[in-house]
Scaffold this active site. Structure first.
Site, PDB file in Angstrom:
ATOM      1  N   GLU A  83     -48.803 -59.701  31.693  1.00 26.99           N
ATOM      2  CA  GLU A  83     -47.580 -59.445  32.490  1.00 26.99           C
ATOM      3  C   GLU A  83     -47.697 -59.156  33.913  1.00 26.99           C
ATOM      4  OE1 GLU A  83     -46.373 -55.789  30.946  1.00 26.99           O
ATOM      5  OE2 GLU A  83     -45.922 -56.528  28.955  1.00 26.99           O
ATOM      6  N   CYS A  96     -47.472 -56.992  41.497  1.00 26.80           N
ATOM      7  CA  CYS A  96     -48.407 -56.253  40.487  1.00 26.80           C
ATOM      8  C   CYS A  96     -49.209 -57.514  39.454  1.00 26.80           C
ATOM      9  CB  CYS A  96     -47.902 -55.125  39.873  1.00 26.80           C
ATOM     10  SG  CYS A  96     -48.942 -54.143  39.017  1.00 26.80           S
ATOM     11  N   CYS A 103     -56.537 -54.074  27.595  1.00 24.59           N
ATOM     12  CA  CYS A 103     -57.458 -53.235  28.724  1.00 24.59           C
ATOM     13  C   CYS A 103     -58.477 -52.589  27.711  1.00 24.59           C
ATOM     14  CB  CYS A 103     -56.748 -52.373  29.273  1.00 24.59           C
ATOM     15  SG  CYS A 103     -57.786 -51.480  30.742  1.00 24.59           S
ATOM     16  N   CYS A 107     -56.568 -45.961  28.240  1.00 23.54           N
ATOM     17  CA  CYS A 107     -55.815 -44.758  28.984  1.00 23.54           C
ATOM     18  C   CYS A 107     -54.839 -44.473  27.992  1.00 23.54           C
ATOM     19  CB  CYS A 107     -55.440 -44.882  30.282  1.00 23.54           C
ATOM     20  SG  CYS A 107     -56.653 -45.330  31.520  1.00 23.54           S
ATOM     21  N   CYS A 110     -51.036 -45.184  28.591  1.00 24.07           N
ATOM     22  CA  CYS A 110     -50.784 -46.433  28.925  1.00 24.07           C
ATOM     23  C   CYS A 110     -50.392 -47.233  27.976  1.00 24.07           C
ATOM     24  CB  CYS A 110     -51.956 -47.001  29.852  1.00 24.07           C
ATOM     25  SG  CYS A 110     -51.666 -48.576  30.406  1.00 24.07           S
ATOM     26  N   GLY A 153     -55.366 -54.393  32.252  1.00 22.66           N
ATOM     27  CA  GLY A 153     -56.844 -54.711  32.684  1.00 22.66           C
ATOM     28  C   GLY A 153     -57.521 -53.816  33.680  1.00 22.66           C
ATOM     29  N   GLU A 154     -58.687 -53.882  33.678  1.00 21.31           N
ATOM     30  CA  GLU A 154     -59.476 -53.016  34.539  1.00 21.31           C
ATOM     31  C   GLU A 154     -60.403 -53.941  35.517  1.00 21.31           C
ATOM     32  OE1 GLU A 154     -61.480 -51.525  37.199  1.00 21.31           O
ATOM     33  OE2 GLU A 154     -60.550 -50.044  35.707  1.00 21.31           O
ATOM     34  N   SER A 185     -56.994 -51.487  41.998  1.00 22.90           N
ATOM     35  CA  SER A 185     -56.898 -50.217  41.281  1.00 22.90           C
ATOM     36  C   SER A 185     -58.033 -50.348  40.124  1.00 22.90           C
ATOM     37  CB  SER A 185     -55.367 -50.091  40.680  1.00 22.90           C
ATOM     38  OG  SER A 185     -55.204 -48.835  40.254  1.00 22.90           O
ATOM     39  N   LEU A 210     -57.565 -41.477  38.946  1.00 22.88           N
ATOM     40  CA  LEU A 210     -58.214 -40.315  38.638  1.00 22.88           C
ATOM     41  C   LEU A 210     -57.669 -39.740  37.504  1.00 22.88           C
ATOM     42  CD1 LEU A 210     -60.831 -39.092  39.486  1.00 22.88           C
ATOM     43  CD2 LEU A 210     -59.543 -37.557  40.968  1.00 22.88           C
ATOM     44  N   ASN A 285     -44.086 -43.129  33.424  1.00 20.63           N
ATOM     45  CA  ASN A 285     -43.056 -44.322  32.884  1.00 20.63           C
ATOM     46  C   ASN A 285     -43.131 -44.240  31.393  1.00 20.63           C
ATOM     47  OD1 ASN A 285     -40.983 -45.966  32.533  1.00 20.63           O
ATOM     48  ND2 ASN A 285     -42.134 -47.459  34.239  1.00 20.63           N
ATOM     49  N   CYS A 328     -46.806 -50.983  32.648  1.00 22.06           N
ATOM     50  CA  CYS A 328     -48.006 -52.046  32.216  1.00 22.06           C
ATOM     51  C   CYS A 328     -48.079 -52.071  30.599  1.00 22.06           C
ATOM     52  CB  CYS A 328     -49.359 -51.748  32.722  1.00 22.06           C
ATOM     53  SG  CYS A 328     -49.622 -51.597  34.333  1.00 22.06           S
TER      54      CYS A 328
END
Length: 343
Positions: A83, A96, A103, A107, A110, A153-154, A185, A210, A285, A328
């Protein structure tokens, strides 16, 4: 066939004037076929079409929000999905973009983390998001002047492809973006942060997700966080700033009863003491099945006031496109076969 967008502009197949023409068609005008490149000879267009293709995507879907933001869902040629989000503001147009399918950071709050990890995106699959969004919004690609690597993703775990994409964004004959308007990010990978600091020709901005000032809370939010302690992340951030002279942004998702306590605001302020930084407080969100709720407006304001009172530059970043599932991974997660590893 090779994806033309995977190539750095200096590696394009033509030379001189013809290369500049080709780059302008791709990045200036965002055309989707070689036949549309009318100032190139017919035979040359046929040769290019026999060797390269222009779109990384098999299908593109959009969901539009009442606030003007637009979620784009891309189906890649291998069937996987990822996305991007387009966010128009009065003074800028921001996109974005994703760097992975799914990912590996996982997290807990997420939606992308719930998908698992599929694969890295290629440079062209990253950059192609800009061209596709521009086309979908009736814009020329160079009208999108602000970009964040903050989607699925990272980025620092897809380092080489993300850096190649960034150089395409900044190249004057490609998208010609300003390095001051491109932000990467990361969940906080010290090795990758130090690598980024050494990229002297880039100069893009750094944001670190963080989300907690202490290891116990952070490891709850980010199950993979135990691999790098908060102290290690902060050491890398300070080294980054010493090497680049640039401010570091810290993203902080506000999760009710988890990381929004007054003592955590105080501890966060202590971590940032002496560092030129900015904190983005982000109301979560929400998405179905997350197990988390956003902090209340009162809790967010109290946290904000505590940071500001301690001399920390802080803002609250309001989510865009909640009605479009703009966090995301929310849209892809609802689709059949949303597990990132499945094609």
């Amino acid at each position: 066939m090779e994806l033309l967008l995977d190539l750095h502009p200096d590696a394009y197949p033509l030379e001189g004037f013809r290369r500049r023409q080709l780059l302008d068609w791709v990045y200036g005008q965002g055309v989707g076929t070689f036949d549309a490149m009318t100032n190139l000879p017919t035979e040359l267009r046929a040769e290019l079409a026999a060797t390269y293709h222009l779109s990384p995507y098999r299908e593109i879907e959009t969901v539009r929000s009442a606030d003007g933001s637009v979620k784009y869902l891309f189906t890649l040629h291998d069937g996987r999905q990822m996305e991007a989000v387009y966010m128009p503001y009065l003074d800028r147009k921001t996109i974005c973009v994703s760097t992975m399918v799914g990912c590996p950071a996982k997290c807990a709050f997420c939606a992308t983390g719930a998908m698992g990890f599929g694969r890295n995106l290629t440079p062209g699959e990253i950059v192609g998001q800009i061209l596709a969004v521009a086309g979908g919004e009736g814009l020329e690609p160079r009208e999108l002047r602000n970009l964040v690597f903050m989607g699925m993703g990272e980025p620092l775990l897809n380092y080489t492809n993300t850096m190649t994409a960034a150089r395409i964004l900044l190249h004057p004959l490609a998208l010609g973006m300003s390095k001051r308007r491109v932000t990467l990010s990361t969940v906080g990978l010290p090795k990758g942060i130090r690598q980024l600091a050494a990229e002297d020709d880039l100069g893009i901005k750094l944001a670190i997700s963080l989300h907690a000032p202490d290891d116990v809370t952070r490891n709850t939010i980010i199950p993979t966080g135990h691999r790098n302690s908060v102290a290690e992340i902060m050491d890398a951030a300070r080294e980054y700033q010493a090497a680049t002279g640039r401010r570091v942004t810290f993203e902080y998702a506000m999760l009710r009863g988890v990381n929004d306590h007054p003592w955590q605001a105080e501890e966060l302020a202590g971590l940032l003491r002496g560092l030129v930084s900015h904190v983005n407080l982000i109301p979560m969100n929400p998405w179905e099945g997350s197990g988390f709720e956003s902090s209340s407006e009162e809790q967010i304001q109290t946290f904000y006031d505590a940071l500001e009172a301690r001399g920390i530059d802080v803002s609250v970043r309001r989510s865009r496109g909640k009605d479009a599932g703009a966090a995301c991974g929310q849209l892809a997660l609802k689709r059949p076969g949303a597990v990132a590893g499945s094609a």
